[in-house]
Design a protein around this motif. Structure first.
Motif, mmCIF file in Angstrom:
data_model
loop_
_atom_site.group_PDB
_atom_site.id
_atom_site.type_symbol
_atom_site.label_atom_id
_atom_site.label_comp_id
_atom_site.label_asym_id
_atom_site.label_seq_id
_atom_site.Cartn_x
_atom_site.Cartn_y
_atom_site.Cartn_z
ATOM 1 N N SER A 147 43.660 24.449 32.344
ATOM 2 C CA SER A 147 42.219 24.649 32.200
ATOM 3 C C SER A 147 41.515 23.343 31.849
ATOM 4 C CB SER A 147 41.949 25.707 31.120
ATOM 5 O OG SER A 147 42.512 26.956 31.472
ATOM 6 N N ILE A 148 42.087 22.583 30.907
ATOM 7 C CA ILE A 148 41.497 21.303 30.515
ATOM 8 C C ILE A 148 41.512 20.319 31.676
ATOM 9 C CG2 ILE A 148 41.751 19.302 28.986
ATOM 10 C CD1 ILE A 148 43.008 21.195 26.925
ATOM 11 N N SER A 149 42.549 20.401 32.504
ATOM 12 C CA SER A 149 42.741 19.437 33.593
ATOM 13 C C SER A 149 41.948 19.770 34.851
ATOM 14 C CB SER A 149 44.238 19.350 33.939
ATOM 15 O OG SER A 149 44.997 18.970 32.820
ATOM 16 N N GLY A 150 41.110 20.801 34.783
ATOM 17 C CA GLY A 150 40.264 21.139 35.924
ATOM 18 C C GLY A 150 40.794 22.251 36.802
ATOM 19 N N PHE A 151 41.823 22.966 36.339
ATOM 20 C CA PHE A 151 42.408 24.053 37.129
ATOM 21 C C PHE A 151 42.302 25.391 36.388
ATOM 22 C CE2 PHE A 151 44.920 20.216 38.243
ATOM 23 C CZ PHE A 151 44.540 20.104 39.572
ATOM 24 N N ARG A 152 41.177 25.633 35.763
ATOM 25 C CA ARG A 152 41.035 26.858 34.980
ATOM 26 C C ARG A 152 41.022 28.087 35.888
ATOM 27 N NH1 ARG A 152 35.879 27.613 31.169
ATOM 28 N NH2 ARG A 152 34.885 28.035 33.176
ATOM 29 N N PRO A 153 41.922 29.045 35.645
ATOM 30 C CA PRO A 153 41.919 30.269 36.462
ATOM 31 C C PRO A 153 40.739 31.161 36.091
ATOM 32 C CG PRO A 153 43.520 30.462 34.702
ATOM 33 C CD PRO A 153 42.992 29.050 34.636
ATOM 34 N N ASP A 154 40.355 32.031 36.986
ATOM 35 C CA ASP A 154 39.264 32.974 36.742
ATOM 36 C C ASP A 154 39.864 34.258 36.168
ATOM 37 O OD1 ASP A 154 37.104 34.616 36.701
ATOM 38 O OD2 ASP A 154 36.706 34.574 38.849
ATOM 39 N N LEU A 155 39.795 34.376 34.851
ATOM 40 C CA LEU A 155 40.371 35.531 34.176
ATOM 41 C C LEU A 155 39.312 36.331 33.414
ATOM 42 C CD1 LEU A 155 43.672 33.954 32.759
ATOM 43 C CD2 LEU A 155 43.348 35.250 34.872
ATOM 44 N N VAL A 156 38.074 36.239 33.857
ATOM 45 C CA VAL A 156 37.009 36.987 33.193
ATOM 46 C C VAL A 156 37.208 38.485 33.394
ATOM 47 C CG1 VAL A 156 34.535 37.434 33.135
ATOM 48 C CG2 VAL A 156 35.365 35.092 33.377
ATOM 49 N N ALA A 157 37.482 38.883 34.627
ATOM 50 C CA ALA A 157 37.600 40.306 34.959
ATOM 51 C C ALA A 157 38.185 40.434 36.364
ATOM 52 C CB ALA A 157 36.238 40.987 34.889
ATOM 53 N N CYS A 158 38.361 41.669 36.795
ATOM 54 C CA CYS A 158 38.837 41.936 38.158
ATOM 55 C C CYS A 158 37.899 41.283 39.163
ATOM 56 C CB CYS A 158 38.899 43.447 38.394
ATOM 57 S SG CYS A 158 39.264 43.908 40.107
ATOM 58 N N SER A 159 38.446 40.551 40.098
ATOM 59 C CA SER A 159 37.636 39.832 41.080
ATOM 60 C C SER A 159 36.950 40.771 42.069
ATOM 61 C CB SER A 159 38.509 38.836 41.852
ATOM 62 O OG SER A 159 39.569 39.513 42.518
ATOM 63 N N GLU A 160 37.378 42.032 42.110
ATOM 64 C CA GLU A 160 36.798 42.992 43.049
ATOM 65 C C GLU A 160 35.715 43.854 42.415
ATOM 66 O OE1 GLU A 160 37.486 43.018 46.251
ATOM 67 O OE2 GLU A 160 38.929 41.388 46.003
ATOM 68 N N CYS A 161 35.990 44.453 41.233
ATOM 69 C CA CYS A 161 35.052 45.407 40.638
ATOM 70 C C CYS A 161 34.421 44.921 39.329
ATOM 71 C CB CYS A 161 35.732 46.757 40.411
ATOM 72 S SG CYS A 161 37.022 46.735 39.129
ATOM 73 N N GLY A 162 34.933 43.829 38.763
ATOM 74 C CA GLY A 162 34.358 43.299 37.540
ATOM 75 C C GLY A 162 34.828 43.958 36.260
ATOM 76 N N GLU A 163 35.754 44.909 36.350
ATOM 77 C CA GLU A 163 36.271 45.570 35.151
ATOM 78 C C GLU A 163 37.286 44.671 34.449
ATOM 79 O OE1 GLU A 163 35.448 48.408 33.730
ATOM 80 O OE2 GLU A 163 33.910 48.901 35.221
ATOM 81 N N TYR A 164 37.341 44.806 33.106
ATOM 82 C CA TYR A 164 38.264 43.958 32.353
ATOM 83 C C TYR A 164 39.087 44.731 31.322
ATOM 84 C CZ TYR A 164 34.498 44.144 28.892
ATOM 85 O OH TYR A 164 33.532 44.577 28.016
ATOM 86 N N GLU A 165 39.036 46.046 31.339
ATOM 87 C CA GLU A 165 39.798 46.823 30.371
ATOM 88 C C GLU A 165 40.727 47.831 31.055
ATOM 89 O OE1 GLU A 165 37.197 48.522 27.466
ATOM 90 O OE2 GLU A 165 37.227 46.684 26.257
ATOM 91 N N LYS A 166 41.190 47.508 32.210
ATOM 92 C CA LYS A 166 42.135 48.368 32.907
ATOM 93 C C LYS A 166 43.534 48.205 32.312
ATOM 94 C CE LYS A 166 39.139 49.930 35.910
ATOM 95 N NZ LYS A 166 38.750 51.355 35.957
ATOM 96 N N GLU A 167 44.389 49.167 32.577
ATOM 97 C CA GLU A 167 45.749 49.119 32.033
ATOM 98 C C GLU A 167 46.649 48.151 32.796
ATOM 99 O OE1 GLU A 167 46.787 50.519 29.235
ATOM 100 O OE2 GLU A 167 44.713 51.200 28.976
ATOM 101 N N LEU A 168 46.284 47.836 34.039
ATOM 102 C CA LEU A 168 47.113 46.954 34.858
ATOM 103 C C LEU A 168 46.262 46.031 35.694
ATOM 104 C CD1 LEU A 168 49.898 46.136 36.109
ATOM 105 C CD2 LEU A 168 49.539 47.964 37.785
ATOM 106 N N PHE A 169 46.660 44.762 35.744
ATOM 107 C CA PHE A 169 46.046 43.781 36.620
ATOM 108 C C PHE A 169 47.138 43.107 37.436
ATOM 109 C CE2 PHE A 169 43.020 44.298 33.214
ATOM 110 C CZ PHE A 169 41.783 44.203 33.836
ATOM 111 N N TRP A 170 46.760 42.593 38.584
ATOM 112 C CA TRP A 170 47.664 41.801 39.414
ATOM 113 C C TRP A 170 47.110 40.386 39.496
ATOM 114 C CZ3 TRP A 170 52.181 43.892 40.385
ATOM 115 C CH2 TRP A 170 52.293 45.287 40.468
ATOM 116 N N PHE A 171 47.917 39.423 39.113
ATOM 117 C CA PHE A 171 47.494 38.025 39.066
ATOM 118 C C PHE A 171 48.059 37.260 40.243
ATOM 119 C CE2 PHE A 171 48.455 33.621 37.536
ATOM 120 C CZ PHE A 171 47.139 33.172 37.459
#
Length: 256
Positions: A147-171
């Motif tokens: 993240s510091i080196s300029g490669f921060r992943p997007d882990l705010v929420a699901c890239s499709e629906c915007g939800e962030y409290e689901k029981e399972l995510f696929w990275f």
């Protein structure tokens, strides 16, 4: 950038040493003010040399460096921390060696690296004092360094629906983003599972302020998921493998 001939005083952590000629050493130093620097330490291999106590990997010291054209020389070095506890434990030393190799691979020379130096020192301190599981420290170091080196992943929420409290995510290590289990009922090739606990831990690592970076706990299967995701993401971003990581895995395999 350094001028062609300049002397600087800076704090730094030795990441690697190499023997040079009969009694000299080349030190690869992660410095606060100039990124990763390779510096010549004359006579450092001699026991009574003024550099002998601080010319070994994991030595954190205050350096005075002199650069003349393409050559950098250590004028003086005053040790501040030697991390003896890490040196005495093979597993801890294996983790620390990986952190050092990883830092060398992604930090540009001649650019201030205070944040990465602080991250590395804090990680080593917790590793030495066994304040966090080594696997958790490894995941923290990998994701935060990326993240510091300029490669921060997007882990705010699901890239499709915007939800962030689901029981399972696929990275996706390739894309650096997540998709929830509702939007992706089955894993696509290359995707890694993240339970809610593992996802929250990964998100914390990426977005938490420095003073709260290490203030979480995760264990069991969630830690294994977090570890796999952080490691694969790092390898994808760096586009290389690491000998120290291979050695670390061999050591851990012997202890299981």
């Amino acid at each position: 950038m350094w001028r062609s001939s300049v002397q600087i005083k800076t704090e730094g952590l030795i990441l690697r040493t190499q023997d040079y000629k009969e009694s000299d050493k080349l030190l690869t130093i992660l410095t606060k003010d100039a990124g990763v620097v390779t510096a010549y330490a004359g006579g450092a291999s001699k026991l009574k040399n003024r550099f002998s106590c601080c010319a070994s990997p994991l030595c954190y010291a205050e350096f005075v460096l002199f650069k003349n054209r393409d050559k950098c020389t250590v004028d003086s070095a005053e040790p501040k921390e030697l991390f003896f506890g890490i040196r005495e434990d093979l597993v801890s030393l294996s983790y620390a060696s990986y952190f050092c190799e990883l830092a060398m691979s992604c930090i540009p020379a001649e650019e201030p690296s205070e944040e990465i130096l602080r991250l590395t020192l804090n990680t080593l301190s917790l590793l030495e004092n066994k304040k966090r599981p080594p696997a958790q420290l490894k995941a923290i170091y990998e994701l935060r360094l990326m993240s510091i080196s300029g490669f921060r992943p997007d882990l705010v929420a699901c890239s499709e629906c915007g939800e962030y409290e689901k029981e399972l995510f696929w990275f996706s290590p390739e894309e650096g983003r997540v998709c929830c289990g509702d939007c992706m009922p089955e894993a696509e090739p290359g995707r890694l599972p993240l339970s809610k606990s593992a996802f929250f831990a990964a998100r914390h690592i990426v977005y938490a302020p420095n003073e709260k970076l290490f203030s979480f706990t995760v264990g069991g299967e969630a830690l294994r998921e977090l570890s796999a995701a952080a490691e694969q993401y790092t390898i994808c971003r760096m586009e290389r493998t690491y000998k120290t990581l291979d050695f670390l895995k061999g050591i851990e395999g012997m202890n299981t």
